[in-house]
Design a protein around this motif. Sequence first.
Motif, short mmCIF file in Angstrom:
data_model
loop_
_atom_site.label_atom_id
_atom_site.label_comp_id
_atom_site.label_asym_id
_atom_site.label_seq_id
_atom_site.Cartn_x
_atom_site.Cartn_y
_atom_site.Cartn_z
N GLY A 194 -30.00 -89.37 -17.33
CA GLY A 194 -30.92 -88.97 -16.28
C GLY A 194 -30.99 -87.46 -16.25
O GLY A 194 -31.11 -86.80 -17.29
N PHE A 195 -30.91 -86.89 -15.07
CA PHE A 195 -30.98 -85.44 -14.91
C PHE A 195 -29.66 -84.83 -15.39
O PHE A 195 -28.60 -85.10 -14.85
CB PHE A 195 -31.20 -85.13 -13.43
CG PHE A 195 -31.74 -83.74 -13.18
CD1 PHE A 195 -31.82 -82.78 -14.17
CD2 PHE A 195 -32.17 -83.39 -11.90
CE1 PHE A 195 -32.32 -81.52 -13.92
CE2 PHE A 195 -32.67 -82.12 -11.63
CZ PHE A 195 -32.74 -81.19 -12.64
N GLY A 228 -36.27 -90.23 -7.32
CA GLY A 228 -35.75 -91.07 -6.25
C GLY A 228 -34.36 -90.68 -5.80
O GLY A 228 -33.68 -91.44 -5.10
N GLY A 229 -33.93 -89.48 -6.20
CA GLY A 229 -32.60 -89.02 -5.82
C GLY A 229 -31.53 -89.47 -6.80
O GLY A 229 -31.76 -90.31 -7.67
N ILE A 230 -30.34 -88.90 -6.67
CA ILE A 230 -29.20 -89.26 -7.51
C ILE A 230 -28.07 -89.72 -6.58
O ILE A 230 -27.45 -88.90 -5.91
CB ILE A 230 -28.72 -88.06 -8.36
CG1 ILE A 230 -29.87 -87.53 -9.23
CG2 ILE A 230 -27.53 -88.46 -9.23
CD1 ILE A 230 -29.51 -86.29 -10.03
N GLY A 233 -24.95 -87.84 -6.31
CA GLY A 233 -25.02 -86.57 -5.61
C GLY A 233 -25.08 -85.34 -6.48
O GLY A 233 -25.08 -84.22 -5.97
N ARG A 234 -25.17 -85.53 -7.79
CA ARG A 234 -25.21 -84.37 -8.69
C ARG A 234 -25.78 -84.79 -10.04
O ARG A 234 -25.73 -85.97 -10.40
CB ARG A 234 -23.81 -83.80 -8.90
CG ARG A 234 -22.84 -84.78 -9.58
CD ARG A 234 -21.53 -84.11 -9.96
NE ARG A 234 -20.60 -85.05 -10.57
CZ ARG A 234 -20.59 -85.38 -11.86
NH1 ARG A 234 -21.52 -84.87 -12.68
NH2 ARG A 234 -19.70 -86.23 -12.34
N PRO A 235 -26.29 -83.83 -10.82
CA PRO A 235 -26.71 -84.15 -12.18
C PRO A 235 -25.51 -84.45 -13.06
O PRO A 235 -24.37 -84.09 -12.74
CB PRO A 235 -27.42 -82.86 -12.65
CG PRO A 235 -27.66 -82.06 -11.43
CD PRO A 235 -26.59 -82.44 -10.45
N ILE A 263 -26.77 -93.21 -18.32
CA ILE A 263 -25.83 -92.31 -17.66
C ILE A 263 -26.64 -91.37 -16.78
O ILE A 263 -27.12 -90.34 -17.22
CB ILE A 263 -24.93 -91.57 -18.69
CG1 ILE A 263 -23.99 -90.60 -17.99
CG2 ILE A 263 -25.74 -90.93 -19.80
CD1 ILE A 263 -22.89 -90.05 -18.88
N ASP A 264 -26.80 -91.77 -15.50
CA ASP A 264 -27.75 -91.07 -14.63
C ASP A 264 -27.28 -90.92 -13.20
O ASP A 264 -28.08 -90.60 -12.30
CB ASP A 264 -29.09 -91.81 -14.66
CG ASP A 264 -29.02 -93.18 -13.99
OD1 ASP A 264 -27.89 -93.65 -13.73
OD2 ASP A 264 -30.07 -93.78 -13.71
N GLY A 265 -26.00 -91.17 -12.94
CA GLY A 265 -25.50 -91.05 -11.58
C GLY A 265 -26.09 -92.06 -10.62
O GLY A 265 -26.05 -91.87 -9.41
#
Length: 272
Positions: A194-195, A228-230, A233-235, A263-265
């Motif tokens: 993800g991010f 849509g958020g993580i 809480g973090r990248p 793997i995107d939290g």
Amino acid sequence: MHTSEDADPPAVTISDRLDGRRALVTGASKGTGAAVVARLREAGATVLGTARTAPASHPGPRGFVAADLTSPDGAARVAEHVAEHLGGVDILVHALGGSRAPSGGFAALTDEHWAHELNLNLLGAVRLDHALVPGMVAAGRGAVVHVSSIQRRQPLHDATLGYAAAKAALTTYSKGLANEVAPHGVRVNVVSPGFIRSSGADGLVDRLSDGQGITREEALGQVMDSLGGIPLGRPSEPAEVAELVAFLVGDRAAAITGAEHTIDGGTVPTVG
């Protein structure tokens, strides 16, 4: 009385070491690619990295080759370098990827933009696989990891639609390749981050900021909102992605092939 027949079977230990294995990592000069190079070397592999520009501390011809994998000539150069300096590979990791497309949605993308996104995010991997995977098949062993993206399921239409489409194609291609080469002892898996906290993410934020005339903080907020958020809480960090890649190319993952590993939290809200 405790006999040999009653004894517990000996524990099977599977090493996470990669000693004696030869690896090629694309996109190796920064971000996830550089983290993968470092992690595989730590595990004992002989690693050749490739990217358009050599890192500041050039490790020499056995450690790095500069090439532009968006062109067939660049892929051929890397394949020739592998043959000369490594004699083939046991591990192939395609971390190359990214986007240079402008913001503005589908209407802002020209034929040139689309060609670049596909060459960078799909065809570079296809070309090197075509050159190097047959050697793995002949040897009866090997591991390939393609780094895709959660954007193949959650495309960000404003700035990275071409990137998302190319990564979707890469993921589908990977499944087909995995099914073809698995009977020959070669495993192919996909890692979809993800991010990630990287220069590539910074570039996306900058393009959105410049294209829309908003601050970087506002652009970053747009990216986070679009995902849509993580929940974590973090990248993710590049080193965390590298840990997943190192697992997949090693013996602990000997029965894993044709799978996508996210793997995107927790960003993707659905299963599958």
